[in-house]
Design a protein around this motif. Structure first.
Motif, mmCIF file in Angstrom:
data_model
loop_
_atom_site.group_PDB
_atom_site.id
_atom_site.type_symbol
_atom_site.label_atom_id
_atom_site.label_comp_id
_atom_site.label_asym_id
_atom_site.label_seq_id
_atom_site.Cartn_x
_atom_site.Cartn_y
_atom_site.Cartn_z
ATOM 1 N N ALA A 108 40.955 51.177 45.655
ATOM 2 C CA ALA A 108 40.284 49.879 45.693
ATOM 3 C C ALA A 108 40.140 49.480 44.156
ATOM 4 O O ALA A 108 38.991 49.821 43.675
ATOM 5 N N LEU A 109 41.174 49.069 43.763
ATOM 6 C CA LEU A 109 40.977 48.738 42.212
ATOM 7 C C LEU A 109 40.890 47.346 42.034
ATOM 8 O O LEU A 109 41.256 46.229 42.616
ATOM 9 N N THR A 110 40.048 47.102 41.031
ATOM 10 C CA THR A 110 39.568 45.937 40.699
ATOM 11 C C THR A 110 40.503 45.210 39.728
ATOM 12 O O THR A 110 41.026 45.975 38.757
ATOM 13 N N ILE A 111 40.855 44.165 39.718
ATOM 14 C CA ILE A 111 41.956 43.050 38.877
ATOM 15 C C ILE A 111 40.948 42.755 37.830
ATOM 16 O O ILE A 111 40.120 41.906 37.833
ATOM 17 N N THR A 112 41.486 43.081 36.588
ATOM 18 C CA THR A 112 41.008 42.537 35.367
ATOM 19 C C THR A 112 42.198 42.202 34.527
ATOM 20 O O THR A 112 43.361 42.677 34.606
ATOM 21 N N PRO A 113 41.632 41.089 33.529
ATOM 22 C CA PRO A 113 42.759 40.633 32.404
ATOM 23 C C PRO A 113 43.362 42.079 31.896
ATOM 24 O O PRO A 113 44.593 41.951 31.562
ATOM 25 N N GLU A 114 42.551 42.752 31.294
ATOM 26 C CA GLU A 114 43.082 43.845 30.612
ATOM 27 C C GLU A 114 44.165 44.637 31.292
ATOM 28 O O GLU A 114 45.364 45.053 30.994
ATOM 29 N N ARG A 115 44.048 45.225 32.539
ATOM 30 C CA ARG A 115 44.720 45.712 33.487
ATOM 31 C C ARG A 115 46.073 45.050 33.945
ATOM 32 O O ARG A 115 47.144 45.382 33.831
ATOM 33 N N GLU A 116 45.784 43.677 34.096
ATOM 34 C CA GLU A 116 47.197 42.876 34.246
ATOM 35 C C GLU A 116 47.985 42.628 33.124
ATOM 36 O O GLU A 116 49.198 42.442 33.239
ATOM 37 N N SER A 117 47.721 43.015 32.081
ATOM 38 C CA SER A 117 48.484 42.868 30.711
ATOM 39 C C SER A 117 49.394 44.241 30.770
ATOM 40 O O SER A 117 50.357 44.060 29.952
ATOM 41 N N VAL A 118 49.221 45.364 31.428
ATOM 42 C CA VAL A 118 49.982 46.156 31.183
ATOM 43 C C VAL A 118 50.720 46.579 32.615
ATOM 44 O O VAL A 118 51.682 47.372 32.795
ATOM 45 N N VAL A 119 50.092 46.246 33.819
ATOM 46 C CA VAL A 119 50.720 46.510 35.168
ATOM 47 C C VAL A 119 50.900 45.322 35.899
ATOM 48 O O VAL A 119 50.059 44.148 35.508
ATOM 49 N N ASP A 120 51.664 44.877 37.087
ATOM 50 C CA ASP A 120 51.854 43.955 37.911
ATOM 51 C C ASP A 120 50.969 44.535 39.019
ATOM 52 O O ASP A 120 50.966 45.301 39.641
ATOM 53 N N PHE A 121 50.135 43.262 39.538
ATOM 54 C CA PHE A 121 49.181 43.454 40.775
ATOM 55 C C PHE A 121 49.790 42.691 41.751
ATOM 56 O O PHE A 121 50.590 41.502 41.576
ATOM 57 N N THR A 122 49.736 43.088 43.138
ATOM 58 C CA THR A 122 50.283 42.268 44.147
ATOM 59 C C THR A 122 49.137 41.227 44.506
ATOM 60 O O THR A 122 48.002 41.344 43.850
ATOM 61 N N THR A 123 49.186 40.346 45.234
ATOM 62 C CA THR A 123 48.209 39.486 45.935
ATOM 63 C C THR A 123 46.892 40.489 46.578
ATOM 64 O O THR A 123 47.298 41.133 47.228
ATOM 65 N N ARG A 124 45.676 40.090 46.230
ATOM 66 C CA ARG A 124 44.869 41.020 46.776
ATOM 67 C C ARG A 124 44.869 40.516 48.218
ATOM 68 O O ARG A 124 44.988 39.642 48.670
ATOM 69 N N TYR A 125 44.504 41.731 49.085
ATOM 70 C CA TYR A 125 44.350 41.740 50.341
ATOM 71 C C TYR A 125 43.060 41.933 50.804
ATOM 72 O O TYR A 125 42.670 41.948 51.941
ATOM 73 N N MET A 126 41.979 41.943 49.876
ATOM 74 C CA MET A 126 40.536 42.042 50.214
ATOM 75 C C MET A 126 39.678 41.543 48.841
ATOM 76 O O MET A 126 39.976 42.051 47.884
ATOM 77 N N ASP A 127 38.573 41.009 49.326
ATOM 78 C CA ASP A 127 37.673 40.572 48.419
ATOM 79 C C ASP A 127 36.527 41.394 48.630
ATOM 80 O O ASP A 127 36.057 41.457 49.578
ATOM 81 N N TYR A 128 35.919 41.951 47.583
ATOM 82 C CA TYR A 128 34.762 43.081 47.684
ATOM 83 C C TYR A 128 33.780 42.503 46.652
ATOM 84 O O TYR A 128 34.000 42.520 45.520
ATOM 85 N N SER A 129 32.539 42.450 46.995
ATOM 86 C CA SER A 129 31.255 41.878 46.137
ATOM 87 C C SER A 129 29.869 42.672 46.581
ATOM 88 O O SER A 129 29.998 43.097 47.688
ATOM 89 N N VAL A 130 29.227 42.680 45.680
ATOM 90 C CA VAL A 130 27.798 43.223 45.867
ATOM 91 C C VAL A 130 26.966 42.301 45.695
ATOM 92 O O VAL A 130 27.001 41.265 44.713
ATOM 93 N N GLY A 131 25.990 42.319 46.673
ATOM 94 C CA GLY A 131 25.082 41.317 46.942
ATOM 95 C C GLY A 131 23.650 41.874 46.950
ATOM 96 O O GLY A 131 23.359 43.145 47.038
#
Length: 204
Positions: A108-131
């Protein structure tokens, strides 16, 4: 599945078929971080490899069946998702990918700009948020709700201004009455002056 170009248009079929260059015989090393309900240990028998289950594992199994590859999964040594250290290196799951100790990261890895600069992410298959949930307020009919925009002191100032300015308007018209046609009676009264000033406030 199909191709399209401006000259020939649609060429091919839209039927689902496996990739021609499949991944049969390929063994991928998958790094993960335990996080319910995405990745969990289902069995932990002493001396035997751990079995994993969860939503992300189901997605990985579906891909493995579709593409034909096999995988070996292990948990990141520091049990962290991965963050950049002061010296520029990465730890956790991201670090395992950066240092090429793993081929795929799954959790359950959050996609961030910093992480995207060093690894490639697939298209996300789930959105998770806190309310935050709050009790729905009961609707109460308040006949004085129109007074809510201002507090009592401001309304008192407005009322005093209407009385003062209305009185001044009446006195000015009384001291310097307008010229009216013969037989006409002036309609400028104290009551009308008050309403004139109040109407000016409401109009604004």
């Amino acid at each position: 599945m199909a191709t399209w170009d401006p000259v020939h248009g649609l060429n091919g079929t839209l039927t689902d078929r496996k990739l021609e260059n499949n991944m049969r015989g390929v063994v991928l090393r998958v790094v993960t971080v335990l996080e319910e309900p995405f990745v969990m240990v289902s069995e932990n028998v002493l001396g035997k490899p751990k079995n994993y289950q969860g939503f992300s594992i189901d997605v990985l199994d579906a891909l493995a069946n579709y593409l034909g590859f096999k995988y070996e999964i292990y948990v990141a040594p520091d049990h962290k998702y991965g963050s950049q250290q002061p010296d520029g290196t990465w730890n956790g799951l991201i670090g395992e990918l950066v240092f090429k100790r793993a081929d795929v990261g799954l959790s359950a890895l959050t996609i961030t700009p910093e992480r995207e600069s060093v690894v490639d992410f697939t298209t996300r298959y789930m959105d998770y948020s806190v309310g935050v949930l709050l009790k729905k307020a009961e609707k109460v009919v308040d006949m004085f709700a129109c007074l809510a925009p201002f507090d009592l002191s401001l309304w008192a100032c407005i009322a005093g201004t209407v009385l003062l300015v209305g009185t001044l308007v009446y006195l000015l018209n009384w001291l310097n009455p307008p010229r009216l046609p013969m037989g006409s009676v002036s309609s400028t009264t104290l009551y009308n002056s008050m309403w004139f000033v109040y109407g000016s406030f409401v109009q604004q």
